[in-house]
Design an enzyme around this catalytic site. Structure first.
Site, PDB file in Angstrom:
ATOM      1  N   HIS A 106      23.572  82.298  62.194  1.00  0.00           N
ATOM      2  CA  HIS A 106      23.494  80.860  62.461  1.00  0.00           C
ATOM      3  C   HIS A 106      22.656  80.198  61.372  1.00  0.00           C
ATOM      4  O   HIS A 106      21.533  80.648  61.091  1.00  0.00           O
ATOM      5  CB  HIS A 106      22.856  80.599  63.832  1.00  0.00           C
ATOM      6  CG  HIS A 106      22.850  79.148  64.202  1.00  0.00           C
ATOM      7  ND1 HIS A 106      23.980  78.479  64.622  1.00  0.00           N
ATOM      8  CD2 HIS A 106      21.850  78.228  64.206  1.00  0.00           C
ATOM      9  CE1 HIS A 106      23.672  77.223  64.881  1.00  0.00           C
ATOM     10  NE2 HIS A 106      22.386  77.035  64.635  1.00  0.00           N
ATOM     11  N   ASP A 142      23.835  79.361  71.219  1.00  0.00           N
ATOM     12  CA  ASP A 142      22.839  79.755  70.211  1.00  0.00           C
ATOM     13  C   ASP A 142      21.461  79.977  70.841  1.00  0.00           C
ATOM     14  O   ASP A 142      20.423  79.667  70.242  1.00  0.00           O
ATOM     15  CB  ASP A 142      22.729  78.678  69.107  1.00  0.00           C
ATOM     16  CG  ASP A 142      24.064  78.392  68.447  1.00  0.00           C
ATOM     17  OD1 ASP A 142      24.910  79.303  68.403  1.00  0.00           O
ATOM     18  OD2 ASP A 142      24.267  77.251  67.989  1.00  0.00           O
ATOM     19  N   ALA A 599      11.138  56.001  10.677  1.00  0.00           N
ATOM     20  CA  ALA A 599      10.331  55.241   9.725  1.00  0.00           C
ATOM     21  C   ALA A 599      10.874  53.815   9.633  1.00  0.00           C
ATOM     22  O   ALA A 599      12.079  53.587   9.687  1.00  0.00           O
ATOM     23  CB  ALA A 599      10.377  55.910   8.356  1.00  0.00           C
ATOM     24  N   GLN A 632       1.236  54.488  17.200  1.00  0.00           N
ATOM     25  CA  GLN A 632      -0.049  54.499  17.889  1.00  0.00           C
ATOM     26  C   GLN A 632       0.136  54.429  19.397  1.00  0.00           C
ATOM     27  O   GLN A 632      -0.523  55.151  20.158  1.00  0.00           O
ATOM     28  CB  GLN A 632      -0.900  53.317  17.419  1.00  0.00           C
ATOM     29  CG  GLN A 632      -2.301  53.300  18.021  1.00  0.00           C
ATOM     30  CD  GLN A 632      -3.128  54.497  17.596  1.00  0.00           C
ATOM     31  OE1 GLN A 632      -3.265  54.768  16.412  1.00  0.00           O
ATOM     32  NE2 GLN A 632      -3.677  55.225  18.560  1.00  0.00           N
ATOM     33  N   CYS A 704       9.277  67.461   1.457  1.00  0.00           N
ATOM     34  CA  CYS A 704       7.972  67.945   1.905  1.00  0.00           C
ATOM     35  C   CYS A 704       7.619  69.305   1.324  1.00  0.00           C
ATOM     36  O   CYS A 704       6.446  69.613   1.122  1.00  0.00           O
ATOM     37  CB  CYS A 704       7.919  67.984   3.429  1.00  0.00           C
ATOM     38  SG  CYS A 704       9.269  68.892   4.173  1.00  0.00           S
ATOM     39  N   GLU A 801      -0.403  65.538  -3.682  1.00  0.00           N
ATOM     40  CA  GLU A 801       1.056  65.535  -3.611  1.00  0.00           C
ATOM     41  C   GLU A 801       1.605  64.249  -4.224  1.00  0.00           C
ATOM     42  O   GLU A 801       1.115  63.152  -3.944  1.00  0.00           O
ATOM     43  CB  GLU A 801       1.465  65.632  -2.137  1.00  0.00           C
ATOM     44  CG  GLU A 801       2.947  65.688  -1.872  1.00  0.00           C
ATOM     45  CD  GLU A 801       3.249  65.796  -0.378  1.00  0.00           C
ATOM     46  OE1 GLU A 801       4.295  66.364  -0.044  1.00  0.00           O
ATOM     47  OE2 GLU A 801       2.438  65.317   0.440  1.00  0.00           O
TER      48      GLU A 801
END
Length: 899
Positions: A106, A142, A599, A632, A704, A801
């Site tokens: 059941h 039941d 960007a 931010q 990069c 860089e």
């Protein structure tokens, strides 16, 4: 034991099979008569095994057992009756006859929810726990003694189908078989059911499943899901009975955008949105339903309510008519009880079941592999005519999804018409920024404006994050089957491939990338990245961990890999689309939602991607707002749980600090580089020259991992420099859309000015400028490929860089390997590095000691979607690409179970 199995359905079939595996003798199977010429699965399985099968239409008449039926049963000699799922009333003469009596499965935790609709009422009452009971049958409903019970959590959006498939079916089969095992061992308990907590509700039928709208939203949600799919909760809408399916509770329904739908009795009108029908409880809270079904049996997506009758039938081509006839034959083979398939033939009213739906979907796939159906498509198009119309529309690519409204900027360029979105993309639609703020994006080839682009404000970021949070917590993306998620991500890659020439052209005019390079790398690798990660969707898994056992108990510890939630991605301007792909693909694969900031100088391929993304991944939120304040705000936002950033070391440090102060969000950073390339005298000179130039000048030096400083052994230094100068003079500088161009414009004016200043500093410090070093005197932002020699370790250009086409060459003494390694590692950066030599021992020695996240040996710039990419020291931490990239967008949960 000799067992009689009395029941039906797939559940009965599985219990029967498991009992036979346990070695029990099934002496008889008692099930229902064939329906529409089809035997019940339990009967089919037993007949295959040669077990006696009885198909009694009934066991008693007017409350009295039918003697001949009882006699046939008794003749089997059963010692135990097992009733795994039984819809017939079995007389007590049969229940009590066997030596061990009868046990029944059941689907509720008795004594709660006695009766035939136990699962429905578990959900309708909003029970937090559900489960099943195996009990000893008696003459009550039941009410017999409990033998065994198992419980499970009920999830907030469970339906009868989901809880049955997840727990009640698989665990119920195991539990029923375990109950038989306990009986065979003489260990089966008989626990009298308590009266306290006992409930019995009516059988759920269509007549009594009408929705009462004067309730809180959660109660309405429970009513709908408790009746989903049978018998179906319904209400009158526009004068007709409409049944509601696929309910979920939602948090921000009051802000939902869409068309109002009057619903008699409801506290306020519903709202038909792109995601579904939002409904309101009398407490002002909301729920959403996905699908609706009308009185004629037609089911539609709730989002299509106002357009459900507006689509005219499509006229079939000859090829489509052939397909339709093939499908008519398939329907005929499934619906064997129907003499002829008419356009009006209803699949389900003609006797089809859920397994037939699976077969039909597969049959379509065999005949039209590019027509990918979901089971829901069949439920929503039940007549043959509707089914064929739906298939044909899908084959033509005319699905009934709401069309995305895009205000394009169009340009005829590069022998094509390119269509560029220019607004923000938030919550599945293109919108203007708050206050209508815009800015101009510039073509670096000639310095002219391409178009005005919406400039996101803080309010736009907050809307985007809120939409991403809702999509993660309330939407389907995180809950989606991993293979379905992979299929959608792969579809996105296919769409990008279809538009690759347009994407490459946009990349060329917006970032200055040479078109052929953009086609191969900027766009090509982006497509490869999405395809690669699509394959990872169903392979994200945890592990099982042995831990110390505290006797007498035992423990199981395992880990789960789960999505983080809302992830922000901030990308640079050198590879606008490719950097988006590297991070977004892994993020979506892990099951997260995304807020993307491209960007400000190169937003256009991200916005085009958003358009394709909305077509592929439905309404997954991925707004890309450009703007100075956006990064931010994303770093500070309390609802963002992960931020992935590629850009300068200076900004990366600031982001890391903000992420820590705000809510300790997870961070991955791919920052600046000053990658050393060491060239020994025993190298392949021609290859070293060719790859050395590529290491610096690839993508105009806006790379990069560009070799920021070449260390060339003194014995070959002059020869190397001479060959490089010869090759540089051959390079064609010009329009990036010209297929013969080698070197296009720098990305934007501010960067061009920085390159001029960089080279002027090198000259002032005493480095020898061999060639280049100046802005090209023509419209646009062109800078000459440049070569410096005699560069000393203390010089500015030796340490910082350039991020441009500037080759810095220093000598090192022949044979002094450790000294050149010391000089190469004397930098705060550690992104990439390289070595050229024919000596394998030297190559391995150098690669082992170079302090960088990537080392190239006798090659350079050879990145691959399967290889992890990321740096050491002030070049950042975390990985893009490869399996390791998934770790950046997953969290690990450890689970320990004592048993």
């Amino acid at each position: 034991m000799k067992i009689a199995v009395i029941g039906q359905s797939l559940f009965g079939q599985e219990v029967y099979k498991e009992l036979r595996k346990e070695g029990h003798n099934i002496v008889g199977v008692f099930t229902i008569p064939d329906k529409d010429g089809k035997a019940d699965p339990l009967a089919t399985e037993a007949e295959k095994d040669g077990v006696a099968v009885f198909k009694f239409p009934r066991w008693r008449v007017k409350g009295q057992a039918i003697p001949e039926v009882v006699d046939q049963y008794k003749a089997t000699g059963a010692e135990l009756n097992v009733l795994p799922f039984c819809s017939q009333f079995i007389p007590m003469e049969v229940i009590d006859h066997p030596q061990h009596g009868s046990i029944i499965y059941h689907p509720s935790l008795l004594p709660r929810h006695r009766g035939a609709s136990a699962i429905n009422w578990t959900l309708i009452h909003g029970d937090k726990k559900g489960g099943f009971t195996v009990f000893w049958a008696d003459d009550g409903l039941d009410t017999g003694p409990i033998l065994l019970q198992r419980e499970c959590d009920v999830e907030p959006d469970d339906t009868v189908n989901t809880i049955y498939k997840r727990f009640l079916f698989p665990e119920g089969v195991k539990g029923t078989v375990e109950a038989v095992r306990l009986i065979a061992e003489g260990k089966a308990p008989r626990i009298t059911q308590p009266q306290e907590g006992a409930t019995y509700e009516c059988i759920q039928k269509k007549d009594n499943s009408k929705i009462d709208w004067n309730q809180p939203a959660e109660a309405i949600h429970n009513w709908i899901r408790g009746n989903d799919k049978v018998p179906g909760a319904w209400a009158k809408v526009d004068g007709q009975k409409v049944t509601f399916y696929g309910s979920t509770l939602v948090n921000n329904g009051t802000a939902a955008k869409g068309e109002p739908l009057e619903i008699p009795g409801a506290s306020r009108p519903g709202i038909v949105t792109k995601a579904g029908l939002v409904l309101f409880g009398n407490d002002g809270k909301t729920l959403m339903v996905k699908n609706l079904q009308f009185e004629d049996g037609k089911m539609i997506a709730a989002a299509q309510y106002f357009r459900s009758g507006s689509s005219a039938a499509v006229e079939l081509t000859e090829e489509e008519k052939t397909f339709a006839q093939q499908m008519r034959d398939v329907w005929q083979s499934i619906l064997t009880n129907v003499s002829q398939i008419e356009d009006s033939t209803d699949f389900f009213k003609s006797g089809a079941a859920s397994m037939d739906v699976v077969r039909l979907v597969e049959e379509v796939k065999l005949r039209a592999s590019h027509c990918q159906l979901q089971n829901e498509d069949v439920y929503m198009n039940t007549t043959f005519q509707d089914f064929i119309q739906m298939c044909v529309r899908k084959l033509r690519g005319e699905d009934d999804e709401e069309e995305l409204v895009v205000d394009y900027v169009e340009k005829n360029i590069n022998n094509m018409t390119i269509k560029m979105p220019h607004q923000l993309f938030i919550n599945g639609e293109f919108v203007d920024a708050e206050g209508g703020k815009t800015y101009q994006t510039i073509n670096p080839t000639d310095g002219t404006a391409i178009c005005d682009v919406s400039l996101a404000q803080i309010q736009d970021v907050d809307k985007a994050v809120a939409a991403a949070k809702e999509a993660f917590e309330e939407g389907e993306w995180g809950k989606m089957n991993p293979r379905d998620r992979g299929r959608l991500i792969y579809k996105l890659a296919d769409l990008m491939e279809e538009h690759q020439e347009e994407l490459a052209t946009i990349e060329a005019i917006d970032s200055g990338a040479v078109y052929t390079l953009a086609l191969k790398t900027h766009v090509g690798m982006s497509i490869q990245t999405f395809r690669y990660f699509a394959g990872w969707c169903d392979k994200i898994q945890g592990s099982t961990i042995p831990i110390n056992q505290a006797r007498p108990n035992r423990n199981l510890t395992f880990t789960k890999r789960e999505p983080i939630g809302v992830c922000a991605i901030v990308i640079p301007w050198n590879y606008p689309l490719m950097m988006l792909a590297w991070k977004t693909a892994a993020c979506l694969t892990a099951g997260n939602t995304v807020v993307l900031k491209p960007a400000q100088v190169t937003p256009l391929t991200a916005l085009k991607f958003a358009e394709l993304h909305s077509t592929s991944l439905s309404d997954r939120n991925e707004p890309p707002p450009p703007g100075a304040l956006v990064g931010q705000r994303l770093s500070d936002h309390p609802d963002v749980r992960k931020l992935g950033f590629t850009g300068s070391t200076e900004i990366g440090k600031h982001i890391m600090k903000s992420c820590a102060v705000s809510n300790v969000k997870k961070v991955s950073l791919e920052l600046g580089g000053k990658s050393p390339l060491i060239i020994f005298s025993d190298c392949d000179m021609d290859k070293a020259v060719r790859m050395g130039m590529s290491s610096v000048f690839f993508n105009k030096g806006e790379n990069c991992i560009a070799a920021g400083r070449l260390f060339v052994e003194d014995t070959i230094h002059d020869q190397f420099v001479k060959k490089v100068v010869e090759e540089v003079k051959k390079m064609k500088i010009g329009d990036p859309l010209d297929r013969s161009t080698d070197h296009g414009p720098q990305n934007h004016k501010a960067h061009l000015d920085k390159l001029v200043e960089y080279c002027q500093t090198g000259v002032k410090e005493g480095a020898t400028l061999i060639c280049g070093g100046k802005q090209v005197q023509r419209p646009g932002f062109f800078f000459e490929p440049t070569l410096f020699t005699d560069v000393q370790d203390h010089m500015y250009i030796a340490k910082e860089e350039s991020f441009g086409p500037v080759m810095i060459i220093s000598k090192f003494k022949s044979g002094d390997v450790d000294d050149v390694l010391r000089r190469a590692n004397d930098t705060e950066y550690g992104l990439a590095s390289g070595v050229f030599t024919r000596d394998i021992s030297k190559a391995l020695y150098v690669s082992e000691r170079l302090n960088a996240g990537t080392v190239f040996v006798n090659t350079y710039n050879k990145t691959d979607v399967a290889s992890p990419f990321g740096g050491f020291k002030q070049s950042g931490f975390g990985k893009d690409l490869g399996q390791e990239a998934l770790n950046e967008y997953l969290k690990t949960k450890a689970v320990t179970i004592e048993y």
